[in-house]
Design a protein around this motif. Structure first.
Motif, PDB file in Angstrom:
ATOM      1  N   HIS A 240       0.541  -1.368   4.937  1.00 38.35           N
ATOM      2  CA  HIS A 240       1.103  -2.717   4.881  1.00 38.35           C
ATOM      3  C   HIS A 240      -0.020  -3.759   4.905  1.00 38.35           C
ATOM      4  O   HIS A 240      -1.037  -3.573   5.575  1.00 38.35           O
ATOM      5  CB  HIS A 240       2.041  -2.964   6.061  1.00 38.35           C
ATOM      6  CG  HIS A 240       3.390  -2.341   5.892  1.00 38.35           C
ATOM      7  ND1 HIS A 240       4.249  -2.700   4.872  1.00 38.35           N
ATOM      8  CD2 HIS A 240       4.040  -1.388   6.616  1.00 38.35           C
ATOM      9  CE1 HIS A 240       5.383  -1.993   4.977  1.00 38.35           C
ATOM     10  NE2 HIS A 240       5.266  -1.200   6.022  1.00 38.35           N
ATOM     11  N   PRO A 259      10.202  -2.089   5.945  1.00 43.66           N
ATOM     12  CA  PRO A 259       9.992  -3.348   5.223  1.00 43.66           C
ATOM     13  C   PRO A 259       8.906  -4.173   5.930  1.00 43.66           C
ATOM     14  O   PRO A 259       8.564  -3.902   7.092  1.00 43.66           O
ATOM     15  CB  PRO A 259      11.346  -4.050   5.317  1.00 43.66           C
ATOM     16  CG  PRO A 259      12.289  -3.063   5.926  1.00 43.66           C
ATOM     17  CD  PRO A 259      11.476  -2.058   6.657  1.00 43.66           C
ATOM     18  N   SER A 263       6.907  -8.480   1.538  1.00 35.20           N
ATOM     19  CA  SER A 263       7.967  -8.173   0.566  1.00 35.20           C
ATOM     20  C   SER A 263       7.825  -6.779  -0.033  1.00 35.20           C
ATOM     21  O   SER A 263       8.535  -6.434  -0.969  1.00 35.20           O
ATOM     22  CB  SER A 263       8.024  -9.208  -0.568  1.00 35.20           C
ATOM     23  OG  SER A 263       8.270 -10.504  -0.054  1.00 35.20           O
ATOM     24  N   HIS A 264       6.915  -5.963   0.488  1.00 34.34           N
ATOM     25  CA  HIS A 264       6.793  -4.566   0.087  1.00 34.34           C
ATOM     26  C   HIS A 264       7.460  -3.699   1.141  1.00 34.34           C
ATOM     27  O   HIS A 264       7.246  -3.885   2.346  1.00 34.34           O
ATOM     28  CB  HIS A 264       5.333  -4.157  -0.065  1.00 34.34           C
ATOM     29  CG  HIS A 264       4.671  -4.788  -1.246  1.00 34.34           C
ATOM     30  ND1 HIS A 264       3.303  -4.878  -1.376  1.00 34.34           N
ATOM     31  CD2 HIS A 264       5.185  -5.357  -2.359  1.00 34.34           C
ATOM     32  CE1 HIS A 264       3.002  -5.483  -2.516  1.00 34.34           C
ATOM     33  NE2 HIS A 264       4.127  -5.780  -3.125  1.00 34.34           N
ATOM     34  N   THR A 265       8.272  -2.769   0.707  1.00 29.98           N
ATOM     35  CA  THR A 265       8.921  -1.807   1.600  1.00 29.98           C
ATOM     36  C   THR A 265       8.298  -0.443   1.359  1.00 29.98           C
ATOM     37  O   THR A 265       8.267   0.035   0.226  1.00 29.98           O
ATOM     38  CB  THR A 265      10.436  -1.753   1.341  1.00 29.98           C
ATOM     39  OG1 THR A 265      11.001  -3.047   1.591  1.00 29.98           O
ATOM     40  CG2 THR A 265      11.102  -0.734   2.241  1.00 29.98           C
ATOM     41  N   GLN A 285       9.711  -2.361  -4.274  1.00 28.56           N
ATOM     42  CA  GLN A 285       9.705  -3.811  -4.418  1.00 28.56           C
ATOM     43  C   GLN A 285      11.068  -4.273  -4.926  1.00 28.56           C
ATOM     44  O   GLN A 285      11.750  -3.540  -5.624  1.00 28.56           O
ATOM     45  CB  GLN A 285       8.611  -4.251  -5.387  1.00 28.56           C
ATOM     46  CG  GLN A 285       7.206  -3.876  -4.927  1.00 28.56           C
ATOM     47  CD  GLN A 285       6.144  -4.430  -5.854  1.00 28.56           C
ATOM     48  OE1 GLN A 285       6.231  -5.564  -6.310  1.00 28.56           O
ATOM     49  NE2 GLN A 285       5.139  -3.633  -6.127  1.00 28.56           N
ATOM     50  N   ALA A 289      10.786 -11.121   1.204  1.00 28.43           N
ATOM     51  CA  ALA A 289      10.909 -11.424   2.631  1.00 28.43           C
ATOM     52  C   ALA A 289      11.069 -12.916   2.899  1.00 28.43           C
ATOM     53  O   ALA A 289      11.608 -13.305   3.933  1.00 28.43           O
ATOM     54  CB  ALA A 289       9.690 -10.891   3.375  1.00 28.43           C
ATOM     55  N   GLY A 298      16.134  -2.667   7.596  1.00 30.11           N
ATOM     56  CA  GLY A 298      16.549  -1.769   6.522  1.00 30.11           C
ATOM     57  C   GLY A 298      17.321  -0.576   7.067  1.00 30.11           C
ATOM     58  O   GLY A 298      17.459  -0.398   8.289  1.00 30.11           O
ATOM     59  N   VAL A 311      17.488  -2.743   1.825  1.00 29.45           N
ATOM     60  CA  VAL A 311      16.889  -3.831   2.597  1.00 29.45           C
ATOM     61  C   VAL A 311      17.419  -5.143   2.026  1.00 29.45           C
ATOM     62  O   VAL A 311      17.526  -5.301   0.803  1.00 29.45           O
ATOM     63  CB  VAL A 311      15.345  -3.813   2.517  1.00 29.45           C
ATOM     64  CG1 VAL A 311      14.757  -4.990   3.299  1.00 29.45           C
ATOM     65  CG2 VAL A 311      14.770  -2.512   3.050  1.00 29.45           C
ATOM     66  N   GLY A 313      17.228  -9.437   1.574  1.00 29.96           N
ATOM     67  CA  GLY A 313      16.120 -10.306   1.229  1.00 29.96           C
ATOM     68  C   GLY A 313      16.459 -11.770   1.333  1.00 29.96           C
ATOM     69  O   GLY A 313      17.611 -12.169   1.527  1.00 29.96           O
TER      70      GLY A 313
END
Length: 369
Positions: A240, A259, A263-265, A285, A289, A298, A311, A313
């Motif tokens: 992350h 998550p 904004s990347h999970t 993606q 977020a 999530g 997830v 948003g």
């Protein structure tokens, strides 16, 4: 000669015909007729039903006056609990008539940030910005235990059954830089069983499937893995570029969903022998977020063994991915604010979402998509 009965009224714009439900939910259909010209031409569309909900989409609203921060099905899938920034917890029936049968508003003095249903007793665990963890008996609505668990805001909690001992353990993550482990149930001690010092605020926590390890997301952008028996960190999950907002373990216990504010999970491979040296299984993606720094939660699907993850948003939608391919299966609209939390029904293809607009939505998914 008998008189012929009156003809049925013609379809008008917006006419809805609901067909009787059969034993198998997959065969249920709704036929919709809509006309948009003077001759009332109808467009007939069939929707295949996949669950025992009363309708494909159901809105649960009216209980909360502020954003919903967490919502979860109970282990049976019959009930729903939601907590809010208005310092209350609402309890709902999953199936018709979807009653809001309780609103608990006196157990905390600050926004309630997370909740979990007990795995073996009729208890609901809640944590709040008032540094308190409360145990509530959902059959009576009474608080049975109150613990001042931390010296800072408590962001998240998770529970597990200790292997072989039959004791439920609860882990709480706080802004005071610690994660504490507690005994669940009504007869547990008010003193923590274990304390893990991270040195920075902890935003999320999850147990391993065997209850031996704790996964802790923190402000340093890492997920720290602690061994409960050794009382120390054994390794860390990296990847992350910003703070993880929540952690969710897959139904088979092999993967961890996280998550983040970037904004990347990421789906991490937490098996003992991972084929990837970075332990990153997928990077997903599609769920932004936003700039509000909300701890988005999530979830894994349970009815199919964890083939999907979801997830919410800041785009007011819920993103559902296929785990094997990383492909986006759904972008679900309906909310008027950031979708803060998601959960899947334990037995049916039903998704539950909560939002900053103060409402929840129940929706059917098609298992074949």
């Amino acid at each position: 000669m008998s008189k012929r009965g009156a003809s049925p009224p013609p379809f008008t714009e917006g006419t809805l015909i609901k067909r009787a439900r059969s034993n198998s939910p997959a065969q249920n259909q709704i036929t919709i007729s809509s006309g948009n010209d003077e001759r009332q031409k109808g467009l007939i569309r069939s929707v295949k039903r996949t669950s025992n909900l009363e309708a494909p989409i159901i809105s649960l609203s009216g209980s909360h006056s502020a954003e919903i921060l967490s919502c979860r099905f109970d282990p049976t899938g019959q009930n729903i609990a939601a907590c809010s920034a208005d310092r209350s917890v609402s309890l709902w029936r999953t199936y018709p008539p979807n009653t809001n049968y309780a609103l608990l508003s006196s157990h905390h003095k600050a926004p309630i940030l997370d909740l979990q249903w007990s795995l073996f007793s009729p208890l609901l665990y809640t944590v709040s910005a008032d540094q308190i963890m409360s145990f509530t008996d959902v059959t009576t609505g009474q608080r049975t235990r109150k613990i001042r668990a931390h010296r800072g805001i408590i962001n998240a909690l998770d529970r597990t059954m200790a292997g072989g001992a039959g004791i439920e353990l609860i882990a709480t993550a706080s802004d005071d830089g610690t994660v504490r482990v507690w005994e669940g149930g009504e007869d547990g001690s008010k003193n923590s069983v274990a304390v893990f010092e991270l040195g920075c605020p902890a935003t999320s926590v999850a147990w391993s499937a065997d209850g031996q390890n704790l996964y802790i997301g923190a402000l340093d952008n890492e997920i720290h893995v602690y061994d409960l028996r050794k009382g120390e960190q054994v390794y860390a999950l990296t990847g992350h570029t910003d703070t993880p907002t929540s952690l969710a373990l897959s139904p088979n216990g092999a993967y961890l969903l996280s998550p983040s504010f970037s904004s990347h999970t990421i789906i991490h491979d937490i098996r003992p022998f991972s084929p990837s040296p970075t332990r990153i299984h997928r990077v997903l993606q599609g769920a932004p977020a936003g700039f509000e720094n909300t701890l988005l939660k999530g979830a894994w699907s349970k009815d199919d063994g964890g083939q999907r993850v979801a997830v919410g948003g800041a785009d007011r939608m819920v993103c559902v991915w296929d785990v094997d391919s990383g492909r986006v299966l759904y972008k679900l609209p309906g909310h008027r604010g950031t979708v803060t939390c998601v959960d899947f029904h334990p037995k049916e293809p039903i998704i539950l979402t909560g939002s900053k607009d103060g409402t929840m939505l129940l929706g059917e998914l098609d298992p074949n998509v």
